[in-house]
Scaffold this motif. Structure first.
Motif, PDB file in Angstrom:
ATOM      1  N   UNK A  79       0.827  -1.204   0.000  1.00 18.93           N
ATOM      2  CA  UNK A  79       0.000   0.000   0.000  1.00 18.93           C
ATOM      3  C   UNK A  79       0.867   1.262   0.000  1.00 18.93           C
ATOM      4  N   UNK A  80       1.974   1.221   0.736  1.00 21.49           N
ATOM      5  CA  UNK A  80       2.879   2.375   0.747  1.00 21.49           C
ATOM      6  C   UNK A  80       3.536   2.544  -0.615  1.00 21.49           C
ATOM      7  N   UNK A  81       3.876   1.434  -1.254  1.00 15.67           N
ATOM      8  CA  UNK A  81       4.444   1.525  -2.605  1.00 15.67           C
ATOM      9  C   UNK A  81       3.443   2.136  -3.581  1.00 15.67           C
ATOM     10  N   UNK A  82       2.163   1.807  -3.406  1.00 17.37           N
ATOM     11  CA  UNK A  82       1.123   2.371  -4.280  1.00 17.37           C
ATOM     12  C   UNK A  82       0.890   3.844  -3.990  1.00 17.37           C
ATOM     13  N   UNK A  83       0.899   4.190  -2.706  1.00 19.07           N
ATOM     14  CA  UNK A  83       0.619   5.571  -2.296  1.00 19.07           C
ATOM     15  C   UNK A  83       1.373   5.843  -0.987  1.00 19.07           C
ATOM     16  N   UNK A  84       2.479   6.561  -1.029  1.00 20.10           N
ATOM     17  CA  UNK A  84       3.293   6.777   0.164  1.00 20.10           C
ATOM     18  C   UNK A  84       2.727   7.788   1.159  1.00 20.10           C
ATOM     19  N   UNK A  85       1.618   8.434   0.813  1.00 16.18           N
ATOM     20  CA  UNK A  85       1.017   9.399   1.740  1.00 16.18           C
ATOM     21  C   UNK A  85       0.308   8.655   2.872  1.00 16.18           C
ATOM     22  N   UNK A  86       0.697   8.957   4.100  1.00 19.65           N
ATOM     23  CA  UNK A  86       0.140   8.257   5.251  1.00 19.65           C
ATOM     24  C   UNK A  86      -0.292   9.265   6.318  1.00 19.65           C
ATOM     25  N   UNK A  87      -1.163   8.792   7.209  1.00 16.33           N
ATOM     26  CA  UNK A  87      -1.575   9.563   8.380  1.00 16.33           C
ATOM     27  C   UNK A  87      -1.321   8.729   9.622  1.00 16.33           C
ATOM     28  N   UNK A  88      -0.779   9.369  10.645  1.00 17.60           N
ATOM     29  CA  UNK A  88      -0.488   8.698  11.916  1.00 17.60           C
ATOM     30  C   UNK A  88      -1.292   9.386  13.012  1.00 17.60           C
ATOM     31  N   UNK A  89      -1.902   8.603  13.886  1.00 16.06           N
ATOM     32  CA  UNK A  89      -2.690   9.156  14.979  1.00 16.06           C
ATOM     33  C   UNK A  89      -2.182   8.619  16.314  1.00 16.06           C
ATOM     34  N   UNK A  90      -1.980   9.532  17.272  1.00 11.90           N
ATOM     35  CA  UNK A  90      -1.587   9.171  18.631  1.00 11.90           C
ATOM     36  C   UNK A  90      -2.533   9.874  19.593  1.00 11.90           C
ATOM     37  N   UNK A  91      -2.847   9.214  20.713  1.00 13.84           N
ATOM     38  CA  UNK A  91      -3.752   9.838  21.679  1.00 13.84           C
ATOM     39  C   UNK A  91      -3.396   9.391  23.090  1.00 13.84           C
ATOM     40  N   UNK A  92      -3.408  10.339  24.014  1.00 14.95           N
ATOM     41  CA  UNK A  92      -3.206  10.068  25.430  1.00 14.95           C
ATOM     42  C   UNK A  92      -4.502  10.346  26.180  1.00 14.95           C
ATOM     43  N   UNK A  93      -5.098   9.297  26.735  1.00 16.59           N
ATOM     44  CA  UNK A  93      -6.305   9.475  27.543  1.00 16.59           C
ATOM     45  C   UNK A  93      -5.981  10.256  28.814  1.00 16.59           C
ATOM     46  N   UNK A  94      -4.795  10.027  29.341  1.00 14.04           N
ATOM     47  CA  UNK A  94      -4.406  10.687  30.585  1.00 14.04           C
ATOM     48  C   UNK A  94      -4.230  12.200  30.389  1.00 14.04           C
ATOM     49  N   UNK A  95      -3.529  12.567  29.334  1.00 10.29           N
ATOM     50  CA  UNK A  95      -3.257  13.985  29.093  1.00 10.29           C
ATOM     51  C   UNK A  95      -4.312  14.661  28.226  1.00 10.29           C
ATOM     52  N   UNK A  96      -5.216  13.884  27.659  1.00  8.32           N
ATOM     53  CA  UNK A  96      -6.262  14.405  26.770  1.00  8.32           C
ATOM     54  C   UNK A  96      -5.650  15.134  25.574  1.00  8.32           C
ATOM     55  N   UNK A  97      -4.605  14.520  25.028  1.00  5.50           N
ATOM     56  CA  UNK A  97      -3.888  15.102  23.895  1.00  5.50           C
ATOM     57  C   UNK A  97      -3.952  14.153  22.701  1.00  5.50           C
ATOM     58  N   UNK A  98      -4.331  14.688  21.553  1.00  7.87           N
ATOM     59  CA  UNK A  98      -4.287  13.945  20.298  1.00  7.87           C
ATOM     60  C   UNK A  98      -3.279  14.603  19.366  1.00  7.87           C
ATOM     61  N   UNK A  99      -2.439  13.782  18.751  1.00  5.27           N
ATOM     62  CA  UNK A  99      -1.476  14.261  17.763  1.00  5.27           C
ATOM     63  C   UNK A  99      -1.742  13.522  16.458  1.00  5.27           C
ATOM     64  N   UNK A 100      -1.957  14.274  15.398  1.00  7.13           N
ATOM     65  CA  UNK A 100      -2.152  13.697  14.073  1.00  7.13           C
ATOM     66  C   UNK A 100      -1.003  14.144  13.175  1.00  7.13           C
ATOM     67  N   UNK A 101      -0.405  13.184  12.500  1.00 12.17           N
ATOM     68  CA  UNK A 101       0.759  13.453  11.652  1.00 12.17           C
ATOM     69  C   UNK A 101       0.455  13.004  10.228  1.00 12.17           C
ATOM     70  N   UNK A 102       0.715  13.874   9.272  1.00  8.98           N
ATOM     71  CA  UNK A 102       0.592  13.513   7.863  1.00  8.98           C
ATOM     72  C   UNK A 102       1.969  13.645   7.219  1.00  8.98           C
TER      73      UNK A 102
END
Length: 207
Positions: A79-102
């Motif tokens: 899938x990466x070879x077909x389309x290298x654009x990706x999204x990454x999601x991280x979340x901390x329930x404790x800190x109530x922080x979401x980080x989204x990376x493209x």
């Protein structure tokens, strides 16, 4: 650090938010107990987006990259070879922080990058790469993928190192970082856009 209203110092400061993002990512890379140690990577190259959990293995603020390990035979490689654009999601329930990376994913296999990383991988983790069939291969019976003699034991280094050919390091070159912080006084959301390894735009977003 919190102020008298129980608000963190980064609440209204974009530069401190950016630093907090990288502090969280670097901590997640190092600390297996961190809620940022695992993240979700999404790819899209067919009818449906694909989503999977991976372990955050590297976070480099200078190069603006994060990385994870995988098997070169896995479907995510196709899938990466077909389309290298990706999204990454991280979340901390404790800190109530979401980080989204493209960003764009770069596949490393049997090169200088993977050679150096492989030397520092624990034997137990190396074992994952000696499975006989590619991850996701169909089977009529439940199976681990290991040869019977390897299922309950840790093979010697010679056998483990046979898995090196299957080991892949995926570097994600970051193009956008999005931050969401949940707070009872009002949420905060911010966007950082990156081009040529430099921040080109930073701005607040409506949560």
């Amino acid at each position: 650090m919190m102020n008298e209203l129980d608000l963190p110092n980064h609440y209204d400061d974009l530069d401190l938010i950016y630093n907090e993002i990288w502090t969280s990512l670097i901590r997640g890379k190092k600390d297996s107990k961190s809620e940022f140690h695992q993240c979700y990577v999404s790819t899209h190259s067919d009818d449906y987006p694909s989503l999977r959990t991976v372990v955050l293995r590297h976070a480099n603020k200078d190069n603006l990259t994060i990385s994870f390990h995988t098997d070169i035979r896995s479907n995510k490689i196709n899938k990466i070879n077909d389309n290298p654009n990706v999204t990454v999601l991280l979340y901390s329930h404790d800190k109530k922080i979401q980080i989204q990376i493209k960003g764009t994913a770069e596949i490393n296999n049997q090169n200088v990058r993977t050679s150096e990383v492989w030397k520092n991988i624990r034997s137990f983790s190396k074992k994952c790469y000696i499975v006989e069939q590619a991850p996701g291969s169909k089977s009529d019976v439940p199976l681990s993928g290991y040869l019977p003699e390897h299922e309950k034991t840790l093979p010697d280094d010679e056998i483990l190192n046979n898995g090196y050919k299957n080991f892949a390091l995926i570097d994600i070159n970051i193009e956008k970082l999005e931050w969401l912080y949940l707070h009872r006084y009002g949420h905060r959301r911010a966007l950082f856009e990156i081009k040529n390894k430099e921040i080109k735009n930073k701005q607040w977003l409506t949560p």
